[in-house]
Design an enzyme around this catalytic site. Sequence first.
Site, mmCIF file in Angstrom:
data_model
loop_
_atom_site.group_PDB
_atom_site.id
_atom_site.type_symbol
_atom_site.label_atom_id
_atom_site.label_comp_id
_atom_site.label_asym_id
_atom_site.label_seq_id
_atom_site.Cartn_x
_atom_site.Cartn_y
_atom_site.Cartn_z
ATOM 1 N N LYS A 116 -75.514 57.485 44.331
ATOM 2 C CA LYS A 116 -74.506 58.267 45.069
ATOM 3 C C LYS A 116 -74.590 59.748 44.708
ATOM 4 O O LYS A 116 -74.282 60.597 45.540
ATOM 5 C CB LYS A 116 -73.100 57.709 44.841
ATOM 6 C CG LYS A 116 -72.955 56.310 45.435
ATOM 7 C CD LYS A 116 -71.636 56.050 46.115
ATOM 8 C CE LYS A 116 -71.766 54.775 46.939
ATOM 9 N NZ LYS A 116 -70.540 54.195 47.385
ATOM 10 N N LYS A 198 -80.680 47.468 50.471
ATOM 11 C CA LYS A 198 -79.560 46.601 50.870
ATOM 12 C C LYS A 198 -78.921 47.128 52.161
ATOM 13 O O LYS A 198 -78.998 48.331 52.442
ATOM 14 C CB LYS A 198 -78.532 46.480 49.738
ATOM 15 C CG LYS A 198 -77.641 47.695 49.551
ATOM 16 C CD LYS A 198 -76.380 47.362 48.725
ATOM 17 C CE LYS A 198 -75.409 48.522 48.818
ATOM 18 N NZ LYS A 198 -74.083 48.307 48.313
ATOM 19 N N LYS A 201 -72.983 50.181 54.147
ATOM 20 C CA LYS A 201 -72.039 50.887 55.024
ATOM 21 C C LYS A 201 -72.458 52.313 55.285
ATOM 22 O O LYS A 201 -72.223 52.861 56.334
ATOM 23 C CB LYS A 201 -70.710 51.025 54.269
ATOM 24 C CG LYS A 201 -69.751 49.939 54.405
ATOM 25 C CD LYS A 201 -68.549 50.391 53.592
ATOM 26 C CE LYS A 201 -67.753 49.231 53.087
ATOM 27 N NZ LYS A 201 -67.038 49.574 51.853
HETATM 28 P P1 ATP Z 1 -71.612 51.836 50.228
HETATM 29 O O1 ATP Z 1 -72.721 51.750 51.198
HETATM 30 O O2 ATP Z 1 -70.638 52.921 50.535
HETATM 31 O O3 ATP Z 1 -72.047 51.780 48.802
HETATM 32 P P2 ATP Z 1 -71.114 49.042 50.404
HETATM 33 O O4 ATP Z 1 -71.619 48.577 51.729
HETATM 34 O O5 ATP Z 1 -71.931 48.727 49.193
HETATM 35 O O6 ATP Z 1 -70.714 50.561 50.462
HETATM 36 P P3 ATP Z 1 -68.718 48.252 49.016
HETATM 37 O O7 ATP Z 1 -67.303 48.507 49.398
HETATM 38 O O8 ATP Z 1 -69.271 49.075 47.904
HETATM 39 O O9 ATP Z 1 -69.670 48.409 50.256
HETATM 40 O O10 ATP Z 1 -68.921 46.707 48.695
HETATM 41 C C1 ATP Z 1 -67.985 45.694 48.953
HETATM 42 C C2 ATP Z 1 -68.520 44.341 48.551
HETATM 43 O O11 ATP Z 1 -69.608 43.981 49.399
HETATM 44 C C3 ATP Z 1 -69.071 44.282 47.132
HETATM 45 O O12 ATP Z 1 -68.739 43.028 46.553
HETATM 46 C C4 ATP Z 1 -70.547 44.387 47.302
HETATM 47 O O13 ATP Z 1 -71.267 43.758 46.255
HETATM 48 C C5 ATP Z 1 -70.732 43.610 48.606
HETATM 49 N N1 ATP Z 1 -71.929 44.055 49.315
HETATM 50 C C6 ATP Z 1 -72.169 45.297 49.792
HETATM 51 N N2 ATP Z 1 -73.351 45.339 50.432
HETATM 52 C C7 ATP Z 1 -73.878 44.083 50.345
HETATM 53 C C8 ATP Z 1 -75.080 43.496 50.816
HETATM 54 N N3 ATP Z 1 -75.975 44.191 51.497
HETATM 55 N N4 ATP Z 1 -75.297 42.177 50.570
HETATM 56 C C9 ATP Z 1 -74.375 41.457 49.899
HETATM 57 N N5 ATP Z 1 -73.224 41.956 49.427
HETATM 58 C C10 ATP Z 1 -72.956 43.252 49.646
#
Ligand code: ATP
Length: 338
Positions: A116, A198, A201
């Site tokens: 980040k 991964k 978002k």
């Molecule tokens: P950002 O992209 O802003 O880092 P993010 O998509 O990782 O956001 P978070 O709010 O950080 O979203 O994550 C929420 C939950 O979703 C956490 O438990 C995280 O481990 C899970 N998660 C996020 N992305 C994935 C993914 N690609 N596969 C499985 N679990 C995920």
Amino acid sequence: MADESKQTVFSGVQPTGKITLGNYLGAIKNWGALQQRYNCIYCVVDLHSLTVTQLPAELRKNTLDLVALYIACGIDPQLSTLFIQSHVPQHAELCWILDTICYVGELSRMTQFKEKSRKHADNINAGLMNYPVLMASDILLYQTNLVPVGKDQVQHLELARNLAQRFNARYSDTFAVPEALLSKTGNSIKSLQDPSAKMSKSDPNDNAVICLTDDADTVVRKLRRAVTDSDSSFNCVRHAADKPAVSNLLNIYSLTSGETVAQAEKRFEGKGYGVFKQAVADAVIAVLQPIQARQKQLLADKAYLESVLKTGADNARYIAAKTLSKVYRKVGLIAPIR
Ligand code: ATP
Ligand code: LTN
């Protein structure tokens, strides 16, 4: 009120941007099934989202959207405690205490902090670095035993465990030491455009990510454009280490259709990627549509959502205050005079 004979589950998602299929399959989808067996506490972690720049009006909307989404995805407010993190001041208060036993070196080594910091080079604020301490506070306040998250959060959870053990060793037993609960095949859903990254978002490439709000046409289009693997076994739908993109689509198909990966491999034998991608799209749409309809219904009933949030925060505050007053006493703070 909490059943003391049951273990406690805690988890949260940030109300930032659009919630993805990765968030759903890796985390939220698994939360509902835990509600009968455990005391479940699910939180919309709005304070965490302030670590990157937010538009206030958008943050407010995203927060309520996410509350409704939790319920639409199967969180039952009668069975679980559902609340917004900033409604329970003990999260930020415990964070300060844990900050004082956490080393800067531990935080600067965190993968998410490094990523980040790279992505938001103009805003490497102290909160971004402290983020995992606030997450540890979320978890430890409720004497949590299990934390259902995706694989990317395991490092943060390890820090929460270390902080709990460090505090317990220094001040006597206070916190339960939590463990991660990972979904078997959904713990790391990959980007549709790059299977080494991964699904996230904050991915600027719209085609890489399926959002829970995507309509059927969008899901079909994104899956049609999803990359596949350029190997010799072209058009072969097989789950294998040398086929990360197809394996990712198979995982998505399996988790949304309910078929095992082996059953799916058999079903698509000799069928080619076109047919396979359409089937993945159909399975995803069948999961998303009822969630979207329910979320819309819930958002139209503000009074209901507010009553859920009030009960949830009251309940959370009660548990959190018990842990925090224990912590304050143990570190030597004088209890307020009543
Ligand atoms: P950002 O992209 O802003 O880092 P993010 O998509 O990782 O956001 P978070 O709010 O950080 O979203 O994550 C929420 C939950 O979703 C956490 O438990 C995280 O481990 C899970 N998660 C996020 N992305 C994935 C993914 N690609 N596969 C499985 N679990 C995920
Ligand atoms: N850091 C998590 C969100 C989060 C969380 C938590 C998850 C904040 N506090 C407590 C589980 C338990 C993330 O998904 N990025």
